[in-house]
Design an enzyme around this catalytic site. Structure first.
Site, mmCIF file in Angstrom:
data_model
loop_
_atom_site.group_PDB
_atom_site.id
_atom_site.type_symbol
_atom_site.label_atom_id
_atom_site.label_comp_id
_atom_site.label_asym_id
_atom_site.label_seq_id
_atom_site.Cartn_x
_atom_site.Cartn_y
_atom_site.Cartn_z
ATOM 1 N N ASP A 48 0.907 -1.101 0.098
ATOM 2 C CA ASP A 48 0.071 -0.035 -0.089
ATOM 3 C C ASP A 48 0.737 1.336 -0.066
ATOM 4 O O ASP A 48 1.896 1.357 0.571
ATOM 5 C CB ASP A 48 -0.819 0.029 1.267
ATOM 6 C CG ASP A 48 -1.897 1.117 1.211
ATOM 7 O OD1 ASP A 48 -2.990 0.913 0.516
ATOM 8 O OD2 ASP A 48 -1.726 2.429 1.841
ATOM 9 N N HIS A 192 -5.236 4.869 6.351
ATOM 10 C CA HIS A 192 -4.912 5.579 5.408
ATOM 11 C C HIS A 192 -3.287 5.810 5.827
ATOM 12 O O HIS A 192 -2.599 6.654 5.188
ATOM 13 C CB HIS A 192 -5.330 7.231 5.029
ATOM 14 C CG HIS A 192 -6.669 6.706 4.246
ATOM 15 N ND1 HIS A 192 -6.687 6.593 3.010
ATOM 16 C CD2 HIS A 192 -8.057 7.251 4.837
ATOM 17 C CE1 HIS A 192 -7.943 6.517 2.606
ATOM 18 N NE2 HIS A 192 -8.689 6.960 3.641
ATOM 19 N N ASP A 197 -3.011 -0.226 6.251
ATOM 20 C CA ASP A 197 -3.639 -0.370 5.324
ATOM 21 C C ASP A 197 -3.255 -1.846 4.657
ATOM 22 O O ASP A 197 -3.828 -2.687 3.991
ATOM 23 C CB ASP A 197 -3.842 0.500 4.083
ATOM 24 C CG ASP A 197 -4.558 1.622 4.694
ATOM 25 O OD1 ASP A 197 -5.002 1.888 5.866
ATOM 26 O OD2 ASP A 197 -4.903 2.891 3.710
#
Length: 588
Positions: A48, A192, A197
């Site tokens: 991510d 976030h 994530d």
């Protein structure tokens, strides 16, 4: 050890359902390399990113987080902030919590990306996973391009696409990471930040894979196409390929009554059959066939040539409803010159070795076009009655005689010797000399083009094409059809030899000789044990034209060496003035 292909003799052919068992014994526990890579043994690198914006052309990476897992076990984690070289937009700071102050002293992407690639070890057997993968992979690839780093060839799985296949709108209003994490009870709540994530994506991935197991997604090969729009009932049938071997050979899809629905060939049977249960197969007709199929059986072959030949023979034997090519080769038309005092061109299904004929054609229409092209060059009679040597009293000529397109032997205006000159030129055209037809049709096309009659010119072009295709095929294959025995050899990929035995245009045997082994004893054994082929009674030799064309392609390869052949009747060559010297006109 020499592996030899021996065709099944008449009356002793193994039943199809026993083909694999006869070769390997029963039962046999297959290896993992034959079954594919189970998902439990697949390494996933779940990544991510956080960035300063939505486009890799105008934005930069600010954080990378990744988790490496296999079989549900975490093998390692990777996390670092990245200095983007520019201020973080306030909106991004509000969303991610990453501030300019946090990035002071962070490494630049030029230092981070090589470290990430070393951690991930992307390559064969490793899958890169991301939620909305085009976004994350797009940034990583763009960074690699700017640094002139080669991006590894890696399979990418997008959990968003997987979720669209197995999560209904009743369960979740959307496929956002936070929504799916809550649905599946992920141990980490996405916020976030890259590593958090990535950890949440791992839990979502495992939950999605658990749902896909009953749908037939159990191996890496299934997962690669799992997000494709393939009906569940078709994907569930992917297990039909699990028992198949991975080498060259022929495969048959069988229906509910064990009838053969489709026959195909492949250099890797299992991999090819697997593709039928994925979105890689886009043919509607074949999709219908796969839905009907209840079993897939294989006939392993020693070489790719043997596999191609066996495919043709099985199609001809079973006439599968879903095969379009190679069906009913014995019914394909030929064009021949009749055997009478005043010969004419006719379209027939059977020709003898002594007939003056060319073919076979793909359709009767193509044969008719060929006849019209030849008649453009020669004033040959076109009437169908058998004419006597002496004209009947009161016979009248047709309009072709009036315009000079026929010598009118029906009225006695042309006797047998003078007509024989015309017929002899046509025989030469069919056997070896394509020039008169090419010249005549080209002249006709030129005249029509000057008159701007382009549609009629296109008709003439198609007629010439049908003639050249058939004449070239006949002139190319006739030497093989008439050759009692031919042995050829080609270097195999491992440095050994691939040997081929052909008799009257038919593959009578093939074998592989390992590197370092004298091939000549294998040649003698191949000749002694190969299929006995009787001299053919048709012009087409002892096999279909498609089989002989496969042999011709193999023999004409520059790497092939002729070991033994009998050219007493016909040399292995095409005529100098034959159709092979002309380019085949394209159809409009």
């Amino acid at each position: 050890m020499v592996q030899t292909f021996l065709p099944h003799p008449p009356g002793a052919r193994l039943a199809l359902e026993d083909a694999t068992r006869a070769r390997t014994g029963s039962p046999v526990q297959m290896g993992l390399d034959e079954l594919g890579t189970p998902l439990s043994q697949t390494t996933f690198v779940v990544v991510d990113l956080e960035t300063t914006g939505g486009s890799p052309t105008s934005s930069e990476i600010t954080e990378i987080g990744a988790v490496k897992v296999r079989g549900g076990e975490v093998l390692g984690e990777f996390q670092t902030l990245v200095d983007p070289g520019s201020p973080v937009p306030p909106m991004i700071t509000v969303l991610t919590g990453i501030t300019d102050a946090m990035l002071v002293g962070a490494p630049r992407i030029g230092e981070v990306l090589p470290a990430f690639l070393e951690f991930a070890q992307l390559g064969a057997g490793t899958v890169l996973v991301a939620h909305n993968a085009p976004f994350d992979v797009g940034f990583l690839r763009a960074a690699a391009d700017r640094m002139s780093l080669p991006w590894p060839r890696v399979q990418v799985v997008d959990t968003v696409k997987l979720a669209r296949r197995v999560v209904t709108r009743d369960e979740a209003p959307n496929n956002k990471l936070g929504t799916l994490a809550a649905l599946f009870g992920a141990t980490v709540t996405p916020d976030h930040r890259a590593l958090h994530d990535a950890r949440a994506t791992v839990d979502v991935l495992h939950a999605l894979l658990a749902r896909m197991g009953p749908l037939g997604v159990t191996h890496l090969e299934d997962l690669v196409t799992a997000s494709d729009p393939v009906p569940h009932q078709r994907r569930r049938k992917s297990h039909l390929a699990e028992h198949l071997p991975g080498g060259p050979g022929v495969y048959q899809f069988l229906g509910p009554r064990r009838e053969v629905l489709y026959v195909g060939t492949a250099v890797d049977i299992r991999r090819r059959v697997r593709s039928y249960f994925t979105a890689a197969e886009k043919r509607r007709r074949i999709g219908e066939m796969v839905d009907l199929a209840e079993e897939v059986r294989a006939v392993p072959c020693t070489t790719a040539l043997e596999a191609s030949v066996r495919e043709l023979r099985l199609i001809a034997e079973h006439d599968p409803p879903y095969n379009r090519r190679s069906r009913r080769p014995e019914r394909r038309p030929w064009v021949r010159l009749t055997d009478e005092a005043f010969p004419r061109l006719t379209i027939v299904r059977q020709v003898t070795p002594d007939d003056d004929a060319i073919g076979p054609f793909s359709s009767r229409r193509a044969a008719e076009e060929c006849v019209e092209a030849i008649q453009e060059a020669f004033a040959l009679r076109r009437c169908t009655p058998r004419l006597p040597r002496l004209a009947r009293a009161g016979a009248s000529a047709c309009v072709l005689a009036e315009i000079g397109r026929c010598g009118a032997p029906c009225t006695g205006a042309q006797d047998v010797p003078s007509y024989a000159v015309v017929a002899g030129a046509v025989r030469a055209c069919l056997r070896e000399d394509a020039e008169p037809v090419v010249a005549a049709v080209h002249a006709r096309i030129a005249t029509l083009a000057v008159q701007e009659r382009f549609e009629e010119a296109a008709v003439q072009r198609d007629r010439l094409r049908s003639f050249l295709v058939a004449a070239r095929r006949t002139q190319r294959l006739r030497p093989l059809w008439r050759c009692p025995e031919l042995v050829a050899a080609r270097r195999a990929a491992d440095g050994g030899w691939e040997l081929v035995l052909a008799r009257y245009g038919r593959l009578a045997g093939t074998c592989l000789v390992p590197r370092g082994v004298d091939p000549m004893p294998a040649v003698e054994a191949l000749v002694a044990t190969g299929e006995v082929v009787a001299a053919p009674t048709t012009a087409m030799g002892a096999a279909s034209s498609e089989e002989t064309e496969l042999l011709a392609d193999w023999i004409e390869d520059p790497a092939t060496r002729l070991v033994r052949w009998d050219e007493s009747d016909t040399p292995l060559a095409c005529p100098v003035r034959g159709a092979a010297r002309h380019a085949v006109p394209a159809r409009g």
